[in-house]
Design a protein around this motif. Structure first.
Motif, PDB file in Angstrom:
ATOM      1  N   ARG A  70       0.825  -1.207   0.000  1.00  0.00           N
ATOM      2  CA  ARG A  70       0.000   0.000   0.000  1.00  0.00           C
ATOM      3  C   ARG A  70       0.861   1.260   0.000  1.00  0.00           C
ATOM      4  NH1 ARG A  70      -5.518  -0.257   3.215  1.00  0.00           N
ATOM      5  NH2 ARG A  70      -6.434  -2.033   2.161  1.00  0.00           N
ATOM      6  N   ARG A  71       1.913   1.265   0.808  1.00  0.00           N
ATOM      7  CA  ARG A  71       2.782   2.448   0.856  1.00  0.00           C
ATOM      8  C   ARG A  71       3.443   2.716  -0.485  1.00  0.00           C
ATOM      9  NH1 ARG A  71       4.440   1.025   6.497  1.00  0.00           N
ATOM     10  NH2 ARG A  71       5.810  -0.412   5.457  1.00  0.00           N
ATOM     11  N   THR A  72       3.729   1.665  -1.239  1.00  0.00           N
ATOM     12  CA  THR A  72       4.390   1.805  -2.537  1.00  0.00           C
ATOM     13  C   THR A  72       3.408   1.762  -3.706  1.00  0.00           C
ATOM     14  OG1 THR A  72       4.754  -0.577  -2.616  1.00  0.00           O
ATOM     15  CG2 THR A  72       6.534   0.777  -1.686  1.00  0.00           C
ATOM     16  N   SER A  73       2.129   1.585  -3.408  1.00  0.00           N
ATOM     17  CA  SER A  73       1.053   1.482  -4.402  1.00  0.00           C
ATOM     18  C   SER A  73       1.198   0.279  -5.335  1.00  0.00           C
ATOM     19  CB  SER A  73       0.933   2.773  -5.227  1.00  0.00           C
ATOM     20  OG  SER A  73       0.557   3.845  -4.404  1.00  0.00           O
ATOM     21  N   LEU A  74       2.025  -0.683  -4.976  1.00  0.00           N
ATOM     22  CA  LEU A  74       2.167  -1.886  -5.795  1.00  0.00           C
ATOM     23  C   LEU A  74       0.873  -2.699  -5.840  1.00  0.00           C
ATOM     24  CD1 LEU A  74       5.739  -3.112  -4.778  1.00  0.00           C
ATOM     25  CD2 LEU A  74       5.027  -2.175  -6.988  1.00  0.00           C
ATOM     26  N   ASP A  75       0.054  -2.574  -4.813  1.00  0.00           N
ATOM     27  CA  ASP A  75      -1.215  -3.319  -4.793  1.00  0.00           C
ATOM     28  C   ASP A  75      -2.147  -2.903  -5.926  1.00  0.00           C
ATOM     29  OD1 ASP A  75      -1.469  -0.826  -3.338  1.00  0.00           O
ATOM     30  OD2 ASP A  75      -3.404  -1.526  -2.603  1.00  0.00           O
ATOM     31  N   GLU A  76      -1.917  -1.742  -6.505  1.00  0.00           N
ATOM     32  CA  GLU A  76      -2.778  -1.216  -7.561  1.00  0.00           C
ATOM     33  C   GLU A  76      -2.437  -1.746  -8.952  1.00  0.00           C
ATOM     34  OE1 GLU A  76      -5.177   0.941  -6.625  1.00  0.00           O
ATOM     35  OE2 GLU A  76      -4.484   1.398  -4.593  1.00  0.00           O
ATOM     36  N   LEU A  77      -1.277  -2.342  -9.135  1.00  0.00           N
ATOM     37  CA  LEU A  77      -0.843  -2.762 -10.473  1.00  0.00           C
ATOM     38  C   LEU A  77      -1.833  -3.649 -11.222  1.00  0.00           C
ATOM     39  CD1 LEU A  77       3.008  -3.269 -10.085  1.00  0.00           C
ATOM     40  CD2 LEU A  77       1.780  -1.462 -11.300  1.00  0.00           C
ATOM     41  N   PRO A  78      -2.536  -4.592 -10.578  1.00  0.00           N
ATOM     42  CA  PRO A  78      -3.499  -5.400 -11.332  1.00  0.00           C
ATOM     43  C   PRO A  78      -4.636  -4.586 -11.961  1.00  0.00           C
ATOM     44  CG  PRO A  78      -2.911  -6.527  -9.312  1.00  0.00           C
ATOM     45  CD  PRO A  78      -2.330  -5.136  -9.226  1.00  0.00           C
ATOM     46  N   GLN A  79      -4.801  -3.342 -11.563  1.00  0.00           N
ATOM     47  CA  GLN A  79      -5.824  -2.505 -12.182  1.00  0.00           C
ATOM     48  C   GLN A  79      -5.499  -2.212 -13.644  1.00  0.00           C
ATOM     49  OE1 GLN A  79      -6.709   0.941  -9.713  1.00  0.00           O
ATOM     50  NE2 GLN A  79      -6.641  -0.350  -7.911  1.00  0.00           N
ATOM     51  N   LEU A  80      -4.256  -2.454 -14.047  1.00  0.00           N
ATOM     52  CA  LEU A  80      -3.924  -2.321 -15.471  1.00  0.00           C
ATOM     53  C   LEU A  80      -4.797  -3.257 -16.307  1.00  0.00           C
ATOM     54  CD1 LEU A  80      -0.044  -1.990 -15.338  1.00  0.00           C
ATOM     55  CD2 LEU A  80      -1.666  -0.263 -16.151  1.00  0.00           C
ATOM     56  N   PHE A  81      -5.164  -4.409 -15.739  1.00  0.00           N
ATOM     57  CA  PHE A  81      -6.071  -5.331 -16.410  1.00  0.00           C
ATOM     58  C   PHE A  81      -7.429  -4.656 -16.627  1.00  0.00           C
ATOM     59  CE2 PHE A  81      -9.076  -9.009 -16.262  1.00  0.00           C
ATOM     60  CZ  PHE A  81      -8.683  -9.591 -17.471  1.00  0.00           C
ATOM     61  N   ASN A  82      -7.911  -3.907 -15.612  1.00  0.00           N
ATOM     62  CA  ASN A  82      -9.169  -3.169 -15.762  1.00  0.00           C
ATOM     63  C   ASN A  82      -9.060  -2.091 -16.837  1.00  0.00           C
ATOM     64  OD1 ASN A  82      -9.228  -3.738 -12.419  1.00  0.00           O
ATOM     65  ND2 ASN A  82     -11.081  -4.249 -13.574  1.00  0.00           N
ATOM     66  N   VAL A  83      -7.873  -1.458 -16.923  1.00  0.00           N
ATOM     67  CA  VAL A  83      -7.654  -0.444 -17.961  1.00  0.00           C
ATOM     68  C   VAL A  83      -7.704  -1.111 -19.330  1.00  0.00           C
ATOM     69  CG1 VAL A  83      -5.991   1.203 -18.930  1.00  0.00           C
ATOM     70  CG2 VAL A  83      -6.341   1.104 -16.454  1.00  0.00           C
ATOM     71  N   LEU A  84      -7.032  -2.243 -19.480  1.00  0.00           N
ATOM     72  CA  LEU A  84      -7.031  -2.955 -20.762  1.00  0.00           C
ATOM     73  C   LEU A  84      -8.435  -3.411 -21.157  1.00  0.00           C
ATOM     74  CD1 LEU A  84      -3.762  -5.064 -20.412  1.00  0.00           C
ATOM     75  CD2 LEU A  84      -4.143  -3.069 -21.877  1.00  0.00           C
ATOM     76  N   LYS A  85      -9.257  -3.756 -20.184  1.00  0.00           N
ATOM     77  CA  LYS A  85     -10.629  -4.180 -20.450  1.00  0.00           C
ATOM     78  C   LYS A  85     -11.552  -2.988 -20.759  1.00  0.00           C
ATOM     79  CE  LYS A  85     -12.570  -7.230 -17.800  1.00  0.00           C
ATOM     80  NZ  LYS A  85     -13.029  -7.932 -16.576  1.00  0.00           N
TER      81      LYS A  85
END
Length: 169
Positions: A70-85
């Motif tokens: 969370r501090r590094t925002s790495l947890d957000e990376l899978p949202q790239l899949f939502n962007v691609l969709k």
């Protein structure tokens, strides 16, 4: 690291509300214990974000690996899949959960007239340090003023904001 640090799935899936109120499943790396959503009601008295959002600065459900992610925002990376969709954009308002949207004032619905984003104006302006009503105001300002140059500016300051960890819980 997620799998080794606590039992449960690596990915967290949650229904969010996107463009024009359409619901979609958003993906993140799991940062909390498995089943954390079931414990939210018992923690409601500790909510620090007011009546729309639910935030606890030192949430006991967050795992050690989850804190780092969370501090590094790495947890957000899978949202790239939502962007691609096509469900999310790189820049836009934070995608709310349905229980937040039912508490919206009429003015707040403007946030749903654009695709939600992985990053946005409130994230680069202090994230969790910003009171939730101010974050909504920033998102509404973004919706009214958005343009490609503004998006590029937000993207340009996202990496320094993440590196500085300002406002990250």
């Amino acid at each position: 690291a997620v799998k080794l640090s606590s039992p449960g799935p690596v990915f967290f899936r949650q229904v969010r509300v996107g463009f024009n109120g359409r619901r979609f499943v958003m993906y993140k790396f799991r940062t909390m214990i498995d089943g954390a959503e079931l414990l939210q009601e018992s923690l409601e008295r500790h909510n620090e974000a007011g009546n729309i959002l639910f935030k606890i600065r030192h949430d006991p459900r967050i795992t050690e690996v989850g804190q780092i992610m969370r501090r590094t925002s790495l947890d957000e990376l899978p949202q790239l899949f939502n962007v691609l969709k096509g469900e999310m954009s790189l820049v836009g308002p934070r995608p709310p959960v349905p229980s937040e949207v039912i508490k919206y004032t009429p003015k707040m619905f403007a946030r749903l007239t654009v695709k939600p984003g992985m990053t946005g104006i409130w994230q680069v302006s202090g994230r969790s340090e910003i009171p939730h009503l101010r974050a909504f105001s920033l998102d509404i300002w973004y919706v009214r003023k958005r343009n490609p140059l503004l998006d590029l500016a937000i993207l340009a300051v996202t990496i320094p904001a993440v590196i500085s960890r300002r406002g990250a819980c």
